[in-house]
Enzyme design. Structure first.
Site, PDB file in Angstrom:
ATOM      1  N   LYS A   1      -2.297  65.354 -63.608  1.00 43.00           N
ATOM      2  CA  LYS A   1      -0.630  64.657 -63.266  1.00 43.00           C
ATOM      3  C   LYS A   1      -1.629  63.684 -61.681  1.00 43.00           C
ATOM      4  CE  LYS A   1       1.644  68.325 -66.304  1.00 43.00           C
ATOM      5  NZ  LYS A   1       2.448  68.780 -65.325  1.00 43.00           N
TER       6      LYS A   1
ATOM      7  N   GLN B   1       5.071  73.430 -61.728  1.00 41.75           N
ATOM      8  CA  GLN B   1       4.088  73.849 -62.519  1.00 41.75           C
ATOM      9  C   GLN B   1       3.886  75.293 -63.245  1.00 41.75           C
ATOM     10  OE1 GLN B   1       1.649  71.169 -64.100  1.00 41.75           O
ATOM     11  NE2 GLN B   1       1.366  73.384 -65.408  1.00 41.75           N
TER      12      GLN B   1
ATOM     13  N   ASP C   1      10.239  66.802 -65.335  1.00 44.77           N
ATOM     14  CA  ASP C   1      10.136  67.611 -65.990  1.00 44.77           C
ATOM     15  C   ASP C   1      11.776  67.870 -66.790  1.00 44.77           C
ATOM     16  OD1 ASP C   1       7.708  68.063 -66.932  1.00 44.77           O
ATOM     17  OD2 ASP C   1       7.250  69.654 -64.953  1.00 44.77           O
TER      18      ASP C   1
END
Ligand code: NAP
Length: 290
Positions: A53, A97, A120
């Site tokens: 990412k 994450q 997200d």
């Protein structure tokens, strides 16, 4: 044989647009899109995902920072970093994450991220906006990427039957809601679902995210259906395969995503898309992509 949906190609095309838009934004407003990833512990898959990412964000000209914490990090330390990033004018997108080490409650930390930076789409406010069909939130990047891949095959989605296998917070649930928003008829299956093969056969579009190698067999799939395989499973041989048995599915599906090279690249591209949109919103500029 079915058409192979090339996720790498679709992702590259999207990233080209993002790169150009990021440059325009910076030229016009002086704002460089900023993306921060928080990672706790030393899960090797998480390490790899954040690295991918980050490197792709940097390629697009975004500012990227990774904040890594040991697995035994006290909650207050992680909380303080989230608050700091929420307040930073250089950071427009924040991801935490997952998975987190067991003692840390992901829902608590996700709800601390500023919803305007929650690229997200996991903050309850953004998840709630998707639930209510409201615009202006962020949608989790894997479902968003899957929809972009589906659109390469279907210009018209209204009324199609979409089956989603797997109902996780990150993939299955938002995926089902997103397809409902496209006026599809949606079912959502999980590990207790009965008669899954029969159910799968009803789907014009079958999206699978369960984490079980080659679980969905070709003869479960409706002839001509579009199959989106989200699964990423490493076999003992080291081979990476999806949740769909690709070779048998290919003889039935009209179109299918490969693993690797299908949903994975689109997930990252969609995350970078959300980050750019967050930067545009911060700069009070209209975001030109759908
Ligand atoms: P997860 O949180 O473990 O959820 C798995 C879901 O699948 C659960 O809802 C579970 O049902 C359901 N399930 C498990 N076995 C099943 C079965 N035999 N029949 C029907 N449903 C079943 O997984 P996830 O995070 O959604 O990830 C799923 C897969 O996608 C993994 O392989 C992951 O690595 C991959 N993934 C890929 C990307 C990408 O970018 N390509 C992104 C995210 C995830 P219950 O709720 O009943 O337990």
């Amino acid at each position: 044989m079915s058409k192979i949906i090339d996720g790498r190609k679709v992702a590259e095309e999207l990233k080209k647009k993002l790169h150009a838009l990021a440059q325009d934004l910076e030229k016009k407003t002086g704002i460089k899109p900023g993306f921060a990833a928080l990672r706790v512990g030393d899960n090797p898959a998480s390490q790899l995902y954040v690295q991918l990412k980050g490197s792709q964000a940097s390629e697009l000209g975004y500012h990227f920072e990774e904040h890594v914490f040991p697995a035994w990090t006290p909650a207050e330390v992680l909380e303080a970093k989230i608050v700091e990033l929420n307040q930073s004018s250089h950071i427009h997108g924040i991801i935490l994450q997952l998975p987190l080490p067991e003692q840390l409650d992901k829902f608590h930390f996700l709800s601390l991220i500023d919803p305007a930076k929650d690229v997200d789409g996991l903050h309850p406010l953004n998840a709630g906006k998707l639930f209510q069909g409201l615009k202006g939130g962020f949608i989790a990047s894997t479902p968003l990427g899957c929809l972009a891949l589906i659109r390469t095959i279907h210009s018209y989605l209204e009324g199609l039957t979409v089956g989603v296998v797997g109902c996780s917070l990150l993939v299955g649930r938002p995926m089902a809601l997103l397809m409902l928003q496209q006026d599809c008829t949606v079912w959502l299956a999980h590990s207790k679902t009965l008669n899954l093969p029969l159910l799968c056969e009803t789907a014009d579009i079958l999206i699978v995210a369960i984490g079980s190698p080659r679980f969905i067999k070709g003869d479960w799939i409706q002839r001509g259906a579009t199959v989106i395989d989200v699964g990423i499973n490493r076999l003992p041989s080291g081979e990476i395969v999806g949740d769909v048995d690709f070779s048998s599915a290919q003889t039935r599906a009209g179109a299918i995503t490969p693993v690797p090279g299908g949903v994975g690249p689109m997930t990252i591209a969609s995350l970078l898309r959300n980050t750019l949109e967050a930067a545009f919103r911060y700069a009070d500029q209209p975001f030109p992509l759908e």
